[in-house]
Design a protein around this motif. Structure first.
Motif, PDB file in Angstrom:
ATOM      1  N   ILE A 133       1.883  -0.613 -47.048  1.00 35.13           N
ATOM      2  CA  ILE A 133       0.901  -1.095 -48.033  1.00 35.13           C
ATOM      3  C   ILE A 133       0.188   0.060 -48.731  1.00 35.13           C
ATOM      4  O   ILE A 133       0.089   0.084 -49.963  1.00 35.13           O
ATOM      5  N   ARG A 134      -0.301   1.018 -47.974  1.00 40.41           N
ATOM      6  CA  ARG A 134      -1.054   2.103 -48.609  1.00 40.41           C
ATOM      7  C   ARG A 134      -0.170   2.886 -49.575  1.00 40.41           C
ATOM      8  O   ARG A 134      -0.610   3.270 -50.661  1.00 40.41           O
ATOM      9  N   VAL A 137       0.157   0.787 -52.707  1.00 43.21           N
ATOM     10  CA  VAL A 137      -1.092   0.772 -53.479  1.00 43.21           C
ATOM     11  C   VAL A 137      -1.269   2.094 -54.222  1.00 43.21           C
ATOM     12  O   VAL A 137      -1.577   2.117 -55.421  1.00 43.21           O
ATOM     13  N   ALA A 140       1.233   2.211 -57.068  1.00 39.45           N
ATOM     14  CA  ALA A 140       0.883   1.327 -58.187  1.00 39.45           C
ATOM     15  C   ALA A 140      -0.179   1.976 -59.064  1.00 39.45           C
ATOM     16  O   ALA A 140      -0.143   1.869 -60.296  1.00 39.45           O
ATOM     17  N   LYS A 141      -1.132   2.658 -58.436  1.00 41.18           N
ATOM     18  CA  LYS A 141      -2.166   3.350 -59.228  1.00 41.18           C
ATOM     19  C   LYS A 141      -1.542   4.536 -59.972  1.00 41.18           C
ATOM     20  O   LYS A 141      -1.841   4.770 -61.146  1.00 41.18           O
ATOM     21  N   TRP A 147       0.736  -4.986 -60.270  1.00 37.40           N
ATOM     22  CA  TRP A 147       1.090  -6.069 -59.347  1.00 37.40           C
ATOM     23  C   TRP A 147      -0.009  -7.131 -59.226  1.00 37.40           C
ATOM     24  O   TRP A 147      -1.189  -6.800 -59.147  1.00 37.40           O
ATOM     25  N   ASP A 148       0.402  -8.373 -59.157  1.00 39.32           N
ATOM     26  CA  ASP A 148      -0.522  -9.451 -58.763  1.00 39.32           C
ATOM     27  C   ASP A 148      -0.733  -9.451 -57.253  1.00 39.32           C
ATOM     28  O   ASP A 148      -1.783  -9.869 -56.773  1.00 39.32           O
ATOM     29  N   ALA A 149       0.269  -9.038 -56.528  1.00 42.69           N
ATOM     30  CA  ALA A 149       0.152  -8.957 -55.067  1.00 42.69           C
ATOM     31  C   ALA A 149       1.111  -7.888 -54.576  1.00 42.69           C
ATOM     32  O   ALA A 149       2.146  -7.639 -55.194  1.00 42.69           O
ATOM     33  N   VAL A 150       0.753  -7.261 -53.476  1.00 41.13           N
ATOM     34  CA  VAL A 150       1.567  -6.206 -52.879  1.00 41.13           C
ATOM     35  C   VAL A 150       2.069  -6.711 -51.529  1.00 41.13           C
ATOM     36  O   VAL A 150       1.303  -6.830 -50.574  1.00 41.13           O
ATOM     37  N   GLU A 154       5.916  -4.020 -43.904  1.00 37.63           N
ATOM     38  CA  GLU A 154       4.895  -3.662 -42.909  1.00 37.63           C
ATOM     39  C   GLU A 154       4.021  -4.849 -42.535  1.00 37.63           C
ATOM     40  O   GLU A 154       3.668  -5.031 -41.364  1.00 37.63           O
TER      41      GLU A 154
ATOM     42  N   GLN B   5     -13.239   5.480 -49.676  1.00 37.06           N
ATOM     43  CA  GLN B   5     -12.050   5.511 -50.535  1.00 37.06           C
ATOM     44  C   GLN B   5     -11.689   4.121 -51.062  1.00 37.06           C
ATOM     45  O   GLN B   5     -11.031   3.986 -52.071  1.00 37.06           O
ATOM     46  N   LYS B 120     -12.142   0.629 -59.944  1.00 32.81           N
ATOM     47  CA  LYS B 120     -10.722   0.885 -59.683  1.00 32.81           C
ATOM     48  C   LYS B 120     -10.302   2.300 -60.088  1.00 32.81           C
ATOM     49  O   LYS B 120      -9.318   2.828 -59.571  1.00 32.81           O
ATOM     50  N   HIS B 123     -11.435   4.309 -56.852  1.00 39.40           N
ATOM     51  CA  HIS B 123     -11.335   3.709 -55.518  1.00 39.40           C
ATOM     52  C   HIS B 123     -10.187   2.702 -55.481  1.00 39.40           C
ATOM     53  O   HIS B 123      -9.793   2.169 -56.513  1.00 39.40           O
ATOM     54  N   ILE B 124      -9.729   2.433 -54.279  1.00 35.89           N
ATOM     55  CA  ILE B 124      -8.868   1.276 -54.071  1.00 35.89           C
ATOM     56  C   ILE B 124      -9.780   0.061 -54.001  1.00 35.89           C
ATOM     57  O   ILE B 124     -10.773   0.071 -53.258  1.00 35.89           O
ATOM     58  N   ILE B 125      -9.468  -0.963 -54.782  1.00 36.02           N
ATOM     59  CA  ILE B 125     -10.265  -2.197 -54.719  1.00 36.02           C
ATOM     60  C   ILE B 125      -9.363  -3.333 -54.260  1.00 36.02           C
ATOM     61  O   ILE B 125      -8.278  -3.557 -54.792  1.00 36.02           O
ATOM     62  N   ASP B 148      -6.149  -3.937 -56.574  1.00 32.03           N
ATOM     63  CA  ASP B 148      -5.049  -3.077 -56.136  1.00 32.03           C
ATOM     64  C   ASP B 148      -4.257  -3.740 -55.017  1.00 32.03           C
ATOM     65  O   ASP B 148      -3.061  -3.475 -54.851  1.00 32.03           O
ATOM     66  N   ALA B 149      -4.929  -4.550 -54.235  1.00 29.36           N
ATOM     67  CA  ALA B 149      -4.254  -5.280 -53.160  1.00 29.36           C
ATOM     68  C   ALA B 149      -5.045  -6.545 -52.877  1.00 29.36           C
ATOM     69  O   ALA B 149      -6.268  -6.584 -53.081  1.00 29.36           O
ATOM     70  N   TYR B 172      -4.141  -1.508 -42.772  1.00 30.80           N
ATOM     71  CA  TYR B 172      -3.121  -1.442 -43.820  1.00 30.80           C
ATOM     72  C   TYR B 172      -3.490  -0.468 -44.937  1.00 30.80           C
ATOM     73  O   TYR B 172      -2.614   0.027 -45.649  1.00 30.80           O
ATOM     74  N   LEU B 173      -4.784  -0.180 -45.079  1.00 33.75           N
ATOM     75  CA  LEU B 173      -5.199   0.825 -46.062  1.00 33.75           C
ATOM     76  C   LEU B 173      -4.995   2.240 -45.532  1.00 33.75           C
ATOM     77  O   LEU B 173      -5.107   3.212 -46.284  1.00 33.75           O
ATOM     78  N   VAL B 175      -6.794   4.018 -43.423  1.00 31.63           N
ATOM     79  CA  VAL B 175      -8.020   4.829 -43.424  1.00 31.63           C
ATOM     80  C   VAL B 175      -8.842   4.530 -42.174  1.00 31.63           C
ATOM     81  O   VAL B 175      -8.487   3.660 -41.372  1.00 31.63           O
TER      82      VAL B 175
END
Lengths: 242, 242
Positions: A133-134, A137, A140-141, A147-150, A154, B5, B120, B123-125, B148-149, B172-173, B175
């Motif tokens: 996922i990370r 994400v 994508a940035k 994406w609408d969803a990731v 995992e 983050q 965004k 940061h990841i939002i 983002d997710a 999943y992030l 962090v």
């Protein structure tokens, strides 16, 4: 394809060009240490081992379900192998950590962002990747993938082409399999999706198809096995948004 | 907050104004049948039962982990109750199915989309909602929420404030908990996040706080318990993007 509400995208190779980005960063890190090497082959070996490992685990084998960890294990294995041992001792822990994250920094193909933006107007667009996922994400940035969803293997504790990956994504989208199309540059991915009732879109990308005769992958209308063959995501948007 | 983050957002009430959208659609469906009723109270009862049910299941109780199913069960219960039985027989299966999806069609607060777009950039939002994935995806498209997710209790088979919901999103992030801030209009949500080491941002929204004295919810700098109190997501972006 008219009943398709959602599109699931393979990412590495299909939406982003992993090869040029990975080769360039390897070459740059090599140059920093004055190392010349066959970086395209190094990149391919890294990628091939990843494909083999994810396939093995998808079939029930033991191993990491986080691709950052897998990529690092493979990288360390390559750097310890006789073939690449002239590099291994010269790359520090910090450099290995950083080069391992190159998979978060891959460029989209030129049609990817405009195609996804168009497709998003009338469909749900989501990744269905073996990347964690990370990673997805960050990518994508970096590559501007809206994406609408990731979705990631995992999340489902497996990898494509395990059926659980596709069926979990379909489940969370709240639709029937035939209302979802899988989009990929790899026929093995589409065959797995089709066997579960999903629609399939094949998009050839340079050096991505393991099949020795990719020109034989054709749409059903042309006597083949997939629902659509397109040359770009913008072409796919033109067809589906009609 | 400097090490943060990623931002996790509660959605119902915090990012979107469920109340006005739900009241308006109930009223419209009522008017179609010539029914006058206290729609704000109906909406509040629907919402309150949802809050109670998610809380009960978060604490280990049995029940649906898909909010579309939960919303429908509650709706049918309300329409079968003595108080609202003058409505129940007049709403068809199709109408119930459609009104149940009103929770997919909620408007953002006026600051939500511009604030999220700014946040965004650095940061990841991501959402961290009890709503199911499809609901959150539909809502993001409807209200233009550029996640983002999309994280949902549904993915983790529980609901907030169960610790598993927060810790799964953090996992999943990729962090540490202190690198993530939970943003919510409900102090119970922030208390659960804080107890796990996440940072907390409180954003008061009209009629959202169950605490009878929401004005007592203050930042640590002002002797309170949360890391930040902001009046809008654009204000939050101004502070964090400095």
């Amino acid at each position: 394809m008219k009943q398709v509400q959602a599109l699931l995208f393979d990412v590495f190779g299909t939406v982003v060009d992993w090869r040029s980005s990975v080769e360039a960063e390897l070459k740059e890190l090599g140059a920093k240490h004055g190392i010349e090497a066959d970086w395209p082959r190094f990149a391919q070996e890294w990628r091939t081992s990843y494909m083999n490992e994810t396939r093995r685990i998808a079939n029930g084998g033991e191993g990491p379900t986080n691709v950052d960890i897998m990529h690092r294990e493979i990288l360390d294995g390559l750097l310890a192998s006789p073939e690449w041992s002239f590099i291994g001792p010269r790359w520090s822990e910090e450099e290995r950590t950083e080069i391992n994250l190159v998979w978060h920094r891959l460029k989209g193909w030129s049609d990817s962002t405009p195609g996804l933006r168009e497709l998003k107007k009338k469909h749900i667009i989501a990744s269905l990747s073996n990347g964690n996922i990370r990673l997805l994400v960050d990518m994508a940035k970096y590559a501007d993938l809206p994406w609408d969803a990731v979705f990631s293997g995992e999340l489902f504790q497996t990898y494509k082409p395990n059926p659980k990956a596709y069926l979990s994504a379909v489940h969370y989208l709240g639709v029937q399999p035939e209302e979802v199309a899988m989009v990929a540059a790899h026929i093995f991915d589409l065959r797995a999706a089709a066997s579960l009732g999903l629609r399939t879109v094949y998009i050839p990308r340079p050096q991505e198809e393991a099949d020795p005769n990719p020109e034989n992958i054709k749409s059903k209308a042309n006597g083949g096995e997939v629902d659509l063959v397109v040359s770009s995501l913008t072409e796919l948007a033109d067809i589906l948004n009609r």
